[in-house]
Motif scaffolding. Structure first.
Motif, PDB file in Angstrom:
ATOM      1  N   ASN A 172      -0.186   4.845  -4.914  1.00 30.93           N
ATOM      2  CA  ASN A 172       0.382   4.289  -3.688  1.00 30.93           C
ATOM      3  C   ASN A 172       0.717   2.812  -3.806  1.00 30.93           C
ATOM      4  OD1 ASN A 172      -2.394   3.543  -3.798  1.00 30.93           O
ATOM      5  ND2 ASN A 172      -2.325   3.022  -1.626  1.00 30.93           N
ATOM      6  N   ARG A 173       0.325   2.185  -4.873  1.00 33.00           N
ATOM      7  CA  ARG A 173       0.510   0.745  -5.005  1.00 33.00           C
ATOM      8  C   ARG A 173       1.875   0.429  -5.590  1.00 33.00           C
ATOM      9  NH1 ARG A 173      -2.307  -2.620  -1.855  1.00 33.00           N
ATOM     10  NH2 ARG A 173      -4.170  -1.473  -1.259  1.00 33.00           N
ATOM     11  N   VAL A 226      -4.406   8.323  -5.748  1.00 31.80           N
ATOM     12  CA  VAL A 226      -4.456   7.005  -5.108  1.00 31.80           C
ATOM     13  C   VAL A 226      -5.384   6.074  -5.877  1.00 31.80           C
ATOM     14  CG1 VAL A 226      -5.151   5.777  -3.019  1.00 31.80           C
ATOM     15  CG2 VAL A 226      -3.819   7.873  -2.838  1.00 31.80           C
ATOM     16  N   ALA A 239       0.805  -1.216   0.000  1.00 32.77           N
ATOM     17  CA  ALA A 239       0.000   0.000   0.000  1.00 32.77           C
ATOM     18  C   ALA A 239       0.840   1.269   0.000  1.00 32.77           C
ATOM     19  CB  ALA A 239      -0.925  -0.002   1.219  1.00 32.77           C
ATOM     20  N   GLU A 271      -7.988   3.215   1.141  1.00 32.44           N
ATOM     21  CA  GLU A 271      -6.672   2.625   1.354  1.00 32.44           C
ATOM     22  C   GLU A 271      -6.231   2.808   2.810  1.00 32.44           C
ATOM     23  OE1 GLU A 271      -4.412   1.063  -1.196  1.00 32.44           O
ATOM     24  OE2 GLU A 271      -6.509   0.771  -1.717  1.00 32.44           O
TER      25      GLU A 271
END
Length: 425
Positions: A405-406, A400, A15, A368
């Motif tokens: 963010n991945r 996001v 994450a 998230e």
């Protein structure tokens, strides 16, 4: 609005919440966690499938990607953006070699040398350039001036200084730690569970952090000159002057240089890890002493070479006493500095703090997980930039949702285990 928290170290990394500090790898029993360099150029934990659930929960609880607690209470001053402090000065090392080689005024190196020479600590735990892989950093245990000189100057890119913290604690000797704000936050998380930390880690020293850049950026910098990592003998990002040019020494004897502006504002700042973009403590609120650049320019960057100075914040009673002791010993020279001046010197840090709540709201709206940052005055900081709040929320939400963010946590290749070090005498 409920706040989603990560449930595993793997989720922390996937994450984009991992800072790459190495604390989990340094504490995991039986080598159940190792740090690995990912395809994206960041250090991330590789967790064994058979790790004990209780062990996994213990490591997650101490992870600064999961939680960064409030700083210690008791300081007489508290600024909305800069946090608690006892004293604020502008300073430089009086040793001309340390001042010249340091990234700014050489204060961190000078304090570290003073700690060793005064026998307050037996060693300094920090990072330096890896002699076998010049674009990367490795953990160093410095015991004398020569060790410290090898590590002067800034190190940009991934580094995991806490990957040997448990080993250092097991020696039962007093030491100091120099690390990023998130590294020091991890040390404070551990201190709540392990009494050895408060007894043995006599001082923590940090610096104003602009974020961890990808190893890929360093590869791109040397790639401009037709080099690969295997071709590079040394890469010095800055130092040897202030701010200092980036110096690349190829193994065939060729030397390449580029300015600080080219390296930082045009390259290293372009690809930092997501965790740094949602960092609520980039100014080291958990450290005893924190240092940064002290130049004052319109855009926050230094465009000409000059005599180096550091902004220095003593946050704790131990940090304040150490700062005054180094002054009395003639190790550093100081001038008064105000919070207003620090705002002008480090405008990026003020802006980052003020926008952090909005970024976290955007992250939470996206569904998230987010770190626990309670106690870091985010609502008060956000009020200073309230006009930018909604645009920042929406901007973070969109990024996001697009997967900013991945991370792809596939390792480039298995990392070598951290080799054991000789116990200091």
């Amino acid at each position: 609005m409920s706040v989603k928290r990560p449930h595993s170290l793997t989720e922390v990394a996937a994450a984009g919440l991992c800072s790459g500090c190495g604390l989990c790898a340094g504490l995991a029993r039986g080598g159940a966690v190792r740090m690995a360099m990912t395809q994206e150029g960041f250090l991330r934990p590789s967790v064994a499938r058979d790790i004990d659930p209780e062990e996994h929960a213990r490591l997650l609880e101490m992870c600064p990607g999961h939680r960064v607690g409030p700083p210690a209470a008791g300081a007489p001053h508290l600024d909305t953006h800069w946090g608690p402090y006892r004293r604020l000065v502008k300073a430089h090392a009086t040793d001309p070699v340390l001042r010249h080689r340091g990234s700014s005024g050489g204060v961190i190196s000078a304090i570290a040398q003073h700690l060793l020479e005064s026998s307050r600590v037996k060693f300094i735990l920090h990072v330096t350039a890896d002699p076998s892989a010049s674009l990367r950093s490795r953990i160093q245990l410095s015991r004398n001036r020569n060790d410290l000189l090898e590590a002067t100057g800034a190190r940009y890119g991934p580094a995991a200084p806490l990957a040997r913290l448990d080993e250092a604690l097991a020696w039962d000797l007093p030491f100091a730690i120099i690390g990023k704000p998130c590294d020091i936050a991890g040390v404070r998380n551990l201190a709540r569970r392990d009494p050895r930390v408060d007894r043995l880690v006599r001082y923590t020293i940090s610096f104003f952090c602009g974020g961890v850049s990808s190893l890929c950026i360093s590869e791109q910098i040397v790639g401009k000159y037709g080099l690969e990592e295997k071709d590079v003998a040394t890469l010095r990002y800055r130092g040897w002057g202030c701010p200092g040019a980036t110096n690349i020494a190829a193994k065939d004897g060729r030397i390449f240089e580029q300015t600080y502006d080219q390296t930082w504002s045009e390259e290293l700042n372009q690809e930092i890890q997501f965790r740094c973009k949602i960092c609520a403590d980039s100014t080291g609120e958990h450290a005893d002493i924190v240092c940064g650049d002290a130049w004052e320019t319109l855009d926050g960057y230094a465009h000409v070479e000059h005599d180096g100075w550091n902004s220095v914040i003593a946050r704790t009673a131990a940090g304040d006493a150490l700062l005054r002791d180094t002054e009395a010993a003639g190790v550093i020279a100081t001038l008064p500095l105000s919070i207003d001046a620090l705002d002008r010197i480090q405008p990026h840090q003020v802006e980052r703090k003020a926008q952090m709540l909005a970024r976290l709201v955007g992250l939470r709206l996206s569904g998230e997980p987010a770190p626990d940052y309670r106690g870091l005055r985010l609502l008060r900081s956000a009020w200073a930039e309230w006009r930018k709040f909604l645009p920042s929320v929406l901007g973070t939400y969109r990024r996001v949702k697009a997967g900013a963010n991945r991370e792809v946590t596939t390792a480039r290749a298995p990392e070598d285990p951290v080799p054991p070090a000789t116990r200091p005498s």
